[in-house]
Design a protein around this motif. Structure first.
Motif, PDB file in Angstrom:
ATOM      1  N   GLN A  66     -23.290  69.674 -24.056  1.00 20.13           N
ATOM      2  CA  GLN A  66     -21.382  69.109 -24.860  1.00 20.13           C
ATOM      3  C   GLN A  66     -21.313  68.198 -24.147  1.00 20.13           C
ATOM      4  O   GLN A  66     -21.800  67.818 -23.436  1.00 20.13           O
ATOM      5  CB  GLN A  66     -20.705  70.893 -24.583  1.00 20.13           C
ATOM      6  N   ILE A  67     -20.195  67.974 -25.286  1.00 26.23           N
ATOM      7  CA  ILE A  67     -19.647  66.105 -24.936  1.00 26.23           C
ATOM      8  C   ILE A  67     -18.049  67.152 -24.794  1.00 26.23           C
ATOM      9  O   ILE A  67     -18.036  67.635 -26.593  1.00 26.23           O
ATOM     10  CB  ILE A  67     -19.932  65.112 -25.982  1.00 26.23           C
ATOM     11  N   LEU A  68     -17.490  66.381 -24.449  1.00 25.40           N
ATOM     12  CA  LEU A  68     -15.605  66.767 -24.741  1.00 25.40           C
ATOM     13  C   LEU A  68     -14.976  65.153 -24.494  1.00 25.40           C
ATOM     14  O   LEU A  68     -15.778  64.303 -23.900  1.00 25.40           O
ATOM     15  CB  LEU A  68     -15.110  67.609 -23.018  1.00 25.40           C
ATOM     16  N   LEU A  69     -14.267  65.049 -25.579  1.00 24.86           N
ATOM     17  CA  LEU A  69     -13.700  64.471 -25.500  1.00 24.86           C
ATOM     18  C   LEU A  69     -11.981  64.611 -25.632  1.00 24.86           C
ATOM     19  O   LEU A  69     -11.187  64.985 -26.355  1.00 24.86           O
ATOM     20  CB  LEU A  69     -13.527  63.638 -27.530  1.00 24.86           C
ATOM     21  N   VAL A  70     -11.686  64.332 -24.693  1.00 28.94           N
ATOM     22  CA  VAL A  70     -10.140  64.690 -23.739  1.00 28.94           C
ATOM     23  C   VAL A  70      -9.413  63.432 -25.011  1.00 28.94           C
ATOM     24  O   VAL A  70      -9.136  62.243 -24.940  1.00 28.94           O
ATOM     25  CB  VAL A  70      -9.471  64.276 -23.274  1.00 28.94           C
ATOM     26  N   THR A  71      -8.162  64.394 -25.972  1.00 26.85           N
ATOM     27  CA  THR A  71      -8.121  63.326 -26.948  1.00 26.85           C
ATOM     28  C   THR A  71      -5.863  64.275 -26.269  1.00 26.85           C
ATOM     29  O   THR A  71      -5.086  63.428 -27.444  1.00 26.85           O
ATOM     30  CB  THR A  71      -7.570  64.529 -28.295  1.00 26.85           C
ATOM     31  N   GLY A  72      -5.462  64.718 -26.005  1.00 27.26           N
ATOM     32  CA  GLY A  72      -4.126  64.876 -25.019  1.00 27.26           C
ATOM     33  C   GLY A  72      -4.003  65.956 -23.595  1.00 27.26           C
ATOM     34  O   GLY A  72      -5.156  67.135 -24.057  1.00 27.26           O
ATOM     35  N   GLY A  73      -2.610  65.679 -23.179  1.00 25.21           N
ATOM     36  CA  GLY A  73      -2.576  66.712 -22.265  1.00 25.21           C
ATOM     37  C   GLY A  73      -3.432  65.976 -20.898  1.00 25.21           C
ATOM     38  O   GLY A  73      -4.145  65.189 -20.315  1.00 25.21           O
ATOM     39  N   ARG A  74      -3.491  66.794 -19.762  1.00 25.48           N
ATOM     40  CA  ARG A  74      -3.939  66.817 -18.058  1.00 25.48           C
ATOM     41  C   ARG A  74      -4.882  68.229 -18.401  1.00 25.48           C
ATOM     42  O   ARG A  74      -4.868  69.984 -17.857  1.00 25.48           O
ATOM     43  CB  ARG A  74      -3.140  66.429 -17.698  1.00 25.48           C
ATOM     44  N   GLY A  75      -6.027  67.739 -17.563  1.00 24.02           N
ATOM     45  CA  GLY A  75      -6.872  69.773 -16.732  1.00 24.02           C
ATOM     46  C   GLY A  75      -8.173  69.382 -16.103  1.00 24.02           C
ATOM     47  O   GLY A  75      -8.034  68.530 -15.946  1.00 24.02           O
ATOM     48  N   HIS A 101     -21.347  75.595 -15.744  1.00 22.61           N
ATOM     49  CA  HIS A 101     -19.015  73.699 -15.876  1.00 22.61           C
ATOM     50  C   HIS A 101     -17.976  75.008 -16.555  1.00 22.61           C
ATOM     51  O   HIS A 101     -18.256  76.621 -17.025  1.00 22.61           O
ATOM     52  CB  HIS A 101     -18.930  72.943 -16.244  1.00 22.61           C
ATOM     53  N   TRP A 102     -17.104  74.891 -15.779  1.00 20.23           N
ATOM     54  CA  TRP A 102     -15.563  75.321 -17.332  1.00 20.23           C
ATOM     55  C   TRP A 102     -14.777  74.223 -17.233  1.00 20.23           C
ATOM     56  O   TRP A 102     -14.846  72.904 -16.596  1.00 20.23           O
ATOM     57  CB  TRP A 102     -15.267  75.929 -16.237  1.00 20.23           C
ATOM     58  N   HIS A 103     -13.974  74.316 -18.282  1.00 15.28           N
ATOM     59  CA  HIS A 103     -12.625  73.283 -18.151  1.00 15.28           C
ATOM     60  C   HIS A 103     -11.016  74.234 -18.922  1.00 15.28           C
ATOM     61  O   HIS A 103     -11.449  74.682 -19.298  1.00 15.28           O
ATOM     62  CB  HIS A 103     -13.695  72.363 -19.382  1.00 15.28           C
ATOM     63  N   GLY A 104      -9.990  73.497 -18.198  1.00 16.61           N
ATOM     64  CA  GLY A 104      -9.510  73.959 -18.825  1.00 16.61           C
ATOM     65  C   GLY A 104      -7.390  73.001 -18.780  1.00 16.61           C
ATOM     66  O   GLY A 104      -8.112  71.665 -18.349  1.00 16.61           O
ATOM     67  N   ALA A 105      -7.119  73.645 -19.204  1.00 17.22           N
ATOM     68  CA  ALA A 105      -5.191  72.826 -18.634  1.00 17.22           C
ATOM     69  C   ALA A 105      -5.103  72.762 -17.889  1.00 17.22           C
ATOM     70  O   ALA A 105      -5.462  74.562 -16.420  1.00 17.22           O
ATOM     71  CB  ALA A 105      -4.841  73.153 -19.868  1.00 17.22           C
ATOM     72  N   ALA A 106      -4.913  71.708 -16.664  1.00 19.26           N
ATOM     73  CA  ALA A 106      -3.943  72.394 -15.468  1.00 19.26           C
ATOM     74  C   ALA A 106      -2.565  73.060 -15.767  1.00 19.26           C
ATOM     75  O   ALA A 106      -2.332  73.059 -16.535  1.00 19.26           O
ATOM     76  CB  ALA A 106      -3.080  70.644 -15.220  1.00 19.26           C
ATOM     77  N   GLN A 107      -2.418  73.409 -14.530  1.00 17.90           N
ATOM     78  CA  GLN A 107      -1.082  74.271 -14.142  1.00 17.90           C
ATOM     79  C   GLN A 107      -0.129  73.889 -15.249  1.00 17.90           C
ATOM     80  O   GLN A 107       0.955  75.310 -15.632  1.00 17.90           O
ATOM     81  CB  GLN A 107      -1.114  74.888 -13.098  1.00 17.90           C
ATOM     82  N   ASP A 108      -0.022  72.372 -15.651  1.00 18.93           N
ATOM     83  CA  ASP A 108       1.823  72.276 -15.561  1.00 18.93           C
ATOM     84  C   ASP A 108       1.305  71.225 -17.175  1.00 18.93           C
ATOM     85  O   ASP A 108       2.126  71.181 -17.364  1.00 18.93           O
ATOM     86  CB  ASP A 108       2.299  71.367 -14.488  1.00 18.93           C
ATOM     87  N   SER A 109       0.424  71.371 -17.435  1.00 12.36           N
ATOM     88  CA  SER A 109      -0.191  70.560 -18.872  1.00 12.36           C
ATOM     89  C   SER A 109      -0.960  71.760 -19.561  1.00 12.36           C
ATOM     90  O   SER A 109      -1.732  71.936 -19.285  1.00 12.36           O
ATOM     91  CB  SER A 109      -0.693  69.688 -17.767  1.00 12.36           C
TER      92      SER A 109
END
Length: 140
Positions: A66-75, A101-109
């Motif tokens: 898998q490839i992730l391209l982060v387009t906004g925010g923080r995680g 693996h796992w991925h997701g948003a930070a607690q404040d973003s």
């Protein structure tokens, strides 16, 4: 627009936010929009995924990567047995086949990323255990 969403998130999402996910494999509110469906010509699926603060997916593996391209925010992004990494707008994450693996948003973003399923002919995603609240809340 949902009243709990910051207006700058909505204005910064460049692809459709999509539909809210209703799945046991996600904690918190997450939205997904299919941008490119898998077919025999392009052989990959592409999704826009948006996580509210604190939302994340379970541990999982993609047989074809898998490839992730982060387009906004923080995680966060984490591979099994490795330290968690902070991901932010402009980051690219290349996940090798069969890496848990796992991925997701930070607690404040909020976090928005494009998820590209590579080599889908190798099989479907394998979902595993959730990332516990106890563990997640300790991340910085």
């Amino acid at each position: 627009m949902d009243k709990t969403e910051p207006s700058n998130l909505v204005s910064s999402i460049i692809f459709p936010k999509g539909q809210q996910v209703t799945s046991e494999y996600f904690i918190g509110r997450t939205w997904v929009e299919t941008l490119v469906s898998n077919d025999s010509v392009f052989n990959c699926a592409v999704y826009n995924v948006t996580f509210e603060p604190g939302a994340r997916n379970n541990w999982h593996k993609h047989p074809g990567g898998q490839i992730l391209l982060v387009t906004g925010g923080r995680g966060y992004y984490q591979e099994e047995g490795r330290p968690v990494k902070i991901i932010k707008e402009g980051d690219i994450v290349k996940i090798q086949p069969d890496v848990k693996h796992w991925h997701g948003a930070a607690q404040d973003s909020w976090l928005s990323h494009i998820a590209i399923t590579t080599n889908p002919q190798k099989g479907e995603v394998e979902w595993m255990e959730p990332v516990s609240d106890e563990y997640f809340c300790r991340l910085k």
